[in-house]
Design a protein around this motif. Structure first.
Motif, PDB file in Angstrom:
ATOM      1  N   SER A 283      27.990  54.665  38.240  1.00 37.39           N
ATOM      2  CA  SER A 283      28.629  53.742  39.182  1.00 37.39           C
ATOM      3  C   SER A 283      27.668  53.181  40.222  1.00 37.39           C
ATOM      4  N   GLU A 284      26.494  53.754  40.328  1.00 36.77           N
ATOM      5  CA  GLU A 284      25.510  53.246  41.287  1.00 36.77           C
ATOM      6  C   GLU A 284      24.479  52.420  40.532  1.00 36.77           C
ATOM      7  N   VAL A 285      24.759  51.130  40.426  1.00 36.69           N
ATOM      8  CA  VAL A 285      23.940  50.213  39.646  1.00 36.69           C
ATOM      9  C   VAL A 285      23.647  48.977  40.485  1.00 36.69           C
ATOM     10  N   VAL A 286      22.441  48.481  40.377  1.00 36.13           N
ATOM     11  CA  VAL A 286      22.115  47.184  40.955  1.00 36.13           C
ATOM     12  C   VAL A 286      21.952  46.236  39.774  1.00 36.13           C
TER      13      VAL A 286
ATOM     14  N   ALA B  30      37.601  27.456  36.546  1.00 31.06           N
ATOM     15  CA  ALA B  30      37.315  27.400  35.111  1.00 31.06           C
ATOM     16  C   ALA B  30      36.972  28.781  34.551  1.00 31.06           C
ATOM     17  N   PHE B  31      36.712  29.736  35.434  1.00 34.83           N
ATOM     18  CA  PHE B  31      36.326  31.083  35.017  1.00 34.83           C
ATOM     19  C   PHE B  31      37.378  32.117  35.405  1.00 34.83           C
ATOM     20  N   THR B  32      38.613  31.685  35.610  1.00 33.70           N
ATOM     21  CA  THR B  32      39.672  32.578  36.093  1.00 33.70           C
ATOM     22  C   THR B  32      39.803  33.830  35.240  1.00 33.70           C
ATOM     23  N   THR B  33      39.861  33.674  33.931  1.00 28.87           N
ATOM     24  CA  THR B  33      40.007  34.835  33.044  1.00 28.87           C
ATOM     25  C   THR B  33      38.819  35.767  33.173  1.00 28.87           C
ATOM     26  N   HIS B  34      37.621  35.204  33.188  1.00 30.60           N
ATOM     27  CA  HIS B  34      36.421  36.026  33.338  1.00 30.60           C
ATOM     28  C   HIS B  34      36.411  36.741  34.690  1.00 30.60           C
ATOM     29  N   MET B  35      36.806  36.027  35.742  1.00 34.50           N
ATOM     30  CA  MET B  35      36.777  36.618  37.076  1.00 34.50           C
ATOM     31  C   MET B  35      37.821  37.713  37.230  1.00 34.50           C
ATOM     32  N   GLU B  36      38.954  37.580  36.578  1.00 36.35           N
ATOM     33  CA  GLU B  36      39.945  38.659  36.599  1.00 36.35           C
ATOM     34  C   GLU B  36      39.367  39.912  35.958  1.00 36.35           C
ATOM     35  N   GLU B  37      38.707  39.739  34.831  1.00 39.13           N
ATOM     36  CA  GLU B  37      38.076  40.865  34.149  1.00 39.13           C
ATOM     37  C   GLU B  37      36.937  41.438  34.992  1.00 39.13           C
ATOM     38  N   PHE B  38      36.143  40.565  35.605  1.00 40.37           N
ATOM     39  CA  PHE B  38      35.055  41.008  36.470  1.00 40.37           C
ATOM     40  C   PHE B  38      35.598  41.844  37.628  1.00 40.37           C
ATOM     41  N   LEU B  39      36.651  41.369  38.286  1.00 40.51           N
ATOM     42  CA  LEU B  39      37.206  42.092  39.434  1.00 40.51           C
ATOM     43  C   LEU B  39      37.752  43.455  39.033  1.00 40.51           C
ATOM     44  N   ARG B  40      38.333  43.547  37.834  1.00 42.72           N
ATOM     45  CA  ARG B  40      38.796  44.855  37.339  1.00 42.72           C
ATOM     46  C   ARG B  40      37.615  45.802  37.155  1.00 42.72           C
ATOM     47  N   CYS B  41      36.534  45.308  36.574  1.00 39.66           N
ATOM     48  CA  CYS B  41      35.342  46.135  36.359  1.00 39.66           C
ATOM     49  C   CYS B  41      34.681  46.512  37.675  1.00 39.66           C
ATOM     50  N   LYS B  42      34.666  45.571  38.605  1.00 34.20           N
ATOM     51  CA  LYS B  42      33.976  45.757  39.886  1.00 34.20           C
ATOM     52  C   LYS B  42      34.516  46.953  40.670  1.00 34.20           C
ATOM     53  N   GLU B  43      35.799  47.270  40.485  1.00 32.03           N
ATOM     54  CA  GLU B  43      36.419  48.381  41.209  1.00 32.03           C
ATOM     55  C   GLU B  43      35.714  49.710  40.960  1.00 32.03           C
ATOM     56  N   PHE B  44      35.061  49.860  39.821  1.00 37.94           N
ATOM     57  CA  PHE B  44      34.377  51.105  39.469  1.00 37.94           C
ATOM     58  C   PHE B  44      33.089  51.298  40.272  1.00 37.94           C
ATOM     59  N   PHE B  45      32.472  50.213  40.696  1.00 41.22           N
ATOM     60  CA  PHE B  45      31.159  50.266  41.333  1.00 41.22           C
ATOM     61  C   PHE B  45      31.290  50.193  42.852  1.00 41.22           C
ATOM     62  N   HIS B  46      30.896  51.287  43.500  1.00 45.48           N
ATOM     63  CA  HIS B  46      30.960  51.351  44.970  1.00 45.48           C
ATOM     64  C   HIS B  46      29.596  51.684  45.518  1.00 45.48           C
ATOM     65  N   PRO B  47      28.930  50.796  46.200  1.00 46.63           N
ATOM     66  CA  PRO B  47      29.288  49.389  46.341  1.00 46.63           C
ATOM     67  C   PRO B  47      28.831  48.610  45.116  1.00 46.63           C
ATOM     68  N   PHE B  48      29.425  47.447  44.897  1.00 50.23           N
ATOM     69  CA  PHE B  48      28.960  46.573  43.827  1.00 50.23           C
ATOM     70  C   PHE B  48      27.795  45.764  44.368  1.00 50.23           C
ATOM     71  N   THR B  49      26.685  45.764  43.625  1.00 50.56           N
ATOM     72  CA  THR B  49      25.494  45.030  44.065  1.00 50.56           C
ATOM     73  C   THR B  49      24.971  44.179  42.921  1.00 50.56           C
ATOM     74  N   ILE B  50      24.768  42.900  43.219  1.00 48.34           N
ATOM     75  CA  ILE B  50      24.124  42.003  42.269  1.00 48.34           C
ATOM     76  C   ILE B  50      23.078  41.224  43.054  1.00 48.34           C
ATOM     77  N   GLN B  51      21.919  41.053  42.458  1.00 49.18           N
ATOM     78  CA  GLN B  51      20.866  40.324  43.144  1.00 49.18           C
ATOM     79  C   GLN B  51      20.277  39.256  42.245  1.00 49.18           C
TER      80      GLN B  51
END
Length: 118
Positions: free
Chosen positions: A33-36, A56-77
């Motif tokens: 869960s600790e991933v950058v 245009a990415f609503t479906t993808h973003m819904e899936e992304f937000l579901r996945c994001k819950e696992f990562f605390h904190p979520f980090t993308i660079q």
């Protein structure tokens, strides 16, 4: 650990979004869960920072937000493409392969280590 056949996406940004979601799913499966997460696509970083602004990415973003819950904190660079030479070299090499395959794991395979030295 994570290999997946590639399907055709609507756009390069759709493909990058799908790849991020897939990488997140792989890390969840490994219970890491600790991933950058890093990308050379600044639009992808903007998209995941403000998912409601990309209809245009609503479906993808819904899936992304579901996945994001696992990562605390979520980090993308964002990494400049010039600083991402190994990934760029692998992507160019993958286009020359007869079969498309994507690979994610916490331990790089031998063929990847060999690519670093060339």
């Amino acid at each position: 650990m994570g290999a997946m056949p590639i399907r055709k996406s609507l756009s390069p940004l759709h493909a990058k979004c799908e790849a991020l979601i897939w990488a997140m799913e792989c890390m969840k499966t490994l219970r890491i869960s600790e991933v950058v997460f890093a990308t050379d696509c600044s639009q992808l970083v903007k998209m995941v920072s403000t998912p409601t602004e990309w209809p245009a990415f609503t479906t993808h973003m819904e899936e992304f937000l579901r996945c994001k819950e696992f990562f605390h904190p979520f980090t993308i660079q964002h990494i400049l493409k010039a600083q991402n030479t190994l990934a760029d070299k692998l992507a160019r090499g993958a286009r020359n392969q007869p079969a498309a395959m994507v690979y994610v794991d916490s331990i790089p395979p031998r063929w990847l280590l060999n690519q670093e030295s060339t």
